[in-house]
Design an enzyme around this catalytic site. Structure first.
Site, mmCIF file in Angstrom:
data_model
loop_
_atom_site.group_PDB
_atom_site.id
_atom_site.type_symbol
_atom_site.label_atom_id
_atom_site.label_comp_id
_atom_site.label_asym_id
_atom_site.label_seq_id
_atom_site.Cartn_x
_atom_site.Cartn_y
_atom_site.Cartn_z
ATOM 1 N N GLY A 92 136.308 78.130 69.811
ATOM 2 C CA GLY A 92 135.956 79.318 69.055
ATOM 3 C C GLY A 92 136.782 80.531 69.448
ATOM 4 N N ASP B 110 136.465 63.669 65.651
ATOM 5 C CA ASP B 110 136.427 64.673 66.714
ATOM 6 C C ASP B 110 135.016 64.770 67.319
ATOM 7 O OD1 ASP B 110 137.686 66.553 68.240
ATOM 8 O OD2 ASP B 110 137.600 68.165 66.764
ATOM 9 N N ASP C 7 132.918 62.165 73.216
ATOM 10 C CA ASP C 7 132.622 63.388 73.971
ATOM 11 C C ASP C 7 131.238 63.329 74.627
ATOM 12 O OD1 ASP C 7 132.255 65.879 74.991
ATOM 13 O OD2 ASP C 7 132.494 66.958 73.100
HETATM 14 O O1 G3H Z 1 137.961 70.122 68.394
HETATM 15 C C1 G3H Z 1 138.235 71.201 67.818
HETATM 16 C C2 G3H Z 1 138.921 72.228 68.531
HETATM 17 O O2 G3H Z 1 138.926 72.061 69.872
HETATM 18 C C3 G3H Z 1 139.115 73.547 67.909
HETATM 19 O O3 G3H Z 1 138.881 74.655 68.731
HETATM 20 O O4 G3H Z 1 138.079 76.264 67.041
HETATM 21 O O5 G3H Z 1 138.935 77.048 69.215
HETATM 22 O O6 G3H Z 1 140.482 76.107 67.529
HETATM 23 P P1 G3H Z 1 139.094 76.104 68.101
HETATM 24 ZN ZN ZN Z 2 137.374 70.523 70.442
#
Ligand code: G3H
Ligand code: ZN
Length: 299
Positions: free
Chosen positions: A182, A80, A102
């Site tokens: 978040g 990720d 990214d």
């Molecule tokens: O790549 C990880 C996510 O996009 C998680 O986002 O913490 O808002 O669930 P989140």
């Molecule tokens: Zn993310």
């Protein structure tokens, strides 16, 4: 075992999405696997650069491979939010099934050239690897934030989505469609929800013509999730909700056992609590009734 691409293609036809859950320790990983095994659906495990640094990139790949072989659950591994080609190459060489390249913090033209370079390099190492690119600003940090920045009003346009996909050759696109990384305190308390621009998701899907990922899934309105999947979202990332469950249940477990020092006696309730969150999200993403949607049993 089917490939991630085959599963994404089939999920799209069935109108369901693949749940992606971030892990940074073995408790979270086992919780994700247990939930997927119980619901009997494929699942994507993700680890950002920070999470990989903590767990070990090759060690995480070895763990997932061994869990996949032993359980028979179609569990896949995603690198990720990877901000450098070096880290992306390291993950693909370790056996990750997909990579989020990214470079979304860079100006558009630079994002295009760095993402294109990553697609070419990674597919030379493993032609089957799935590469995702990102455009737009959805903030950083799967944590509890005090405020939301203004940048979330700048949604990805269908034109830039189409241009980005054509120029880079990515398999999956992560757009900005009202989502953010978040949660706010009010979201943790269940008093507020993230809302998505469903119409824009549909327009982007039509223009981009590739799989779409929704990042920043924690705290999103359930009905918006379902509409987003119907409009073309194929993968949904959840992290903060798991971290909140992990922390709250760990505190509770320690409080209930003030003198306990044995990790395998303290940690099972944490695993159960994270598993519950993952299971409920997997049910929602695959069209199965969640606990809140179940009809009340006749008394
Ligand atoms: O790549 C990880 C996510 O996009 C998680 O986002 O913490 O808002 O669930 P989140
Ligand atoms: Zn993310």
């Amino acid at each position: 075992m089917e490939t991630l691409r085959t599963i994404l293609t089939r999920s799209e036809t069935q109108g369901v999405a693949l749940g992606h859950f971030n892990v940074s320790d073995l408790v979270l990983l086992k919780a994700v696997l247990a939930a997927a095994a119980e619901i009997e659906v494929p699942v994507l495990v993700g680890a950002s650069e920070g999470e990989r640094d903590f767990l070990g990139t090759r060690q995480l790949a070895a763990l997932v491979k061994s869990l996949r072989e032993e359980s028979g659950v179609p569990i896949f591994l995603n690198a990720d939010h990877t901000h450098s080609l070096t880290k992306a190459v390291e993950a693909v060489k370790a056996g990750f099934d997909s990579v989020v390249a990214d470079f979304s913090a860079l100006p558009f033209a630079e994002n295009v050239s760095r993402t294109k370079e990553a697609v070419e390099a990674l597919k030379t190492i493993n032609p089957c690897v799935i590469v995702e690119g990102e455009i737009g600003d959805i903030g950083t940090g799967s944590e509890i934030h005090d405020t939301v920045g203004n940048q979330f009003r700048n949604l990805t346009t269908p034109e830039e989505a189409q241009q980005f996909v054509t120029a880079t050759g990515i398999d999956v696109l992560a757009p900005a469609v009202g989502n953010m990384h978040g949660m706010l305190k009010s979201m943790v308390q269940g008093k507020a929800k993230k809302r998505l621009n469903i119409e824009r998701i549909g327009e982007i899907k039509k223009a981009a013509g590739v799989f779409l990922t929704l990042h920043g899934g924690s705290g999103t309105d359930d009905a918006d999730f379902r509409s987003a999947i119907a409009a073309g979202i194929n993968i949904i990332h959840i992290n903060t909700e798991l971290r909140v469950a992990w922390r709250q249940s760990l505190e509770e477990s320690l409080k209930r056992r003030p003198n306990e020092v044995v990790p395998y006696k303290v940690l099972p309730p944490v695993l159960d609590s994270v598993k519950e969150v993952v299971a409920s999200r997997l049910k929602l993403f695959t069209g199965q009734p969640t606990r809140t949607e179940m009809p009340l049993a006749a008394s």
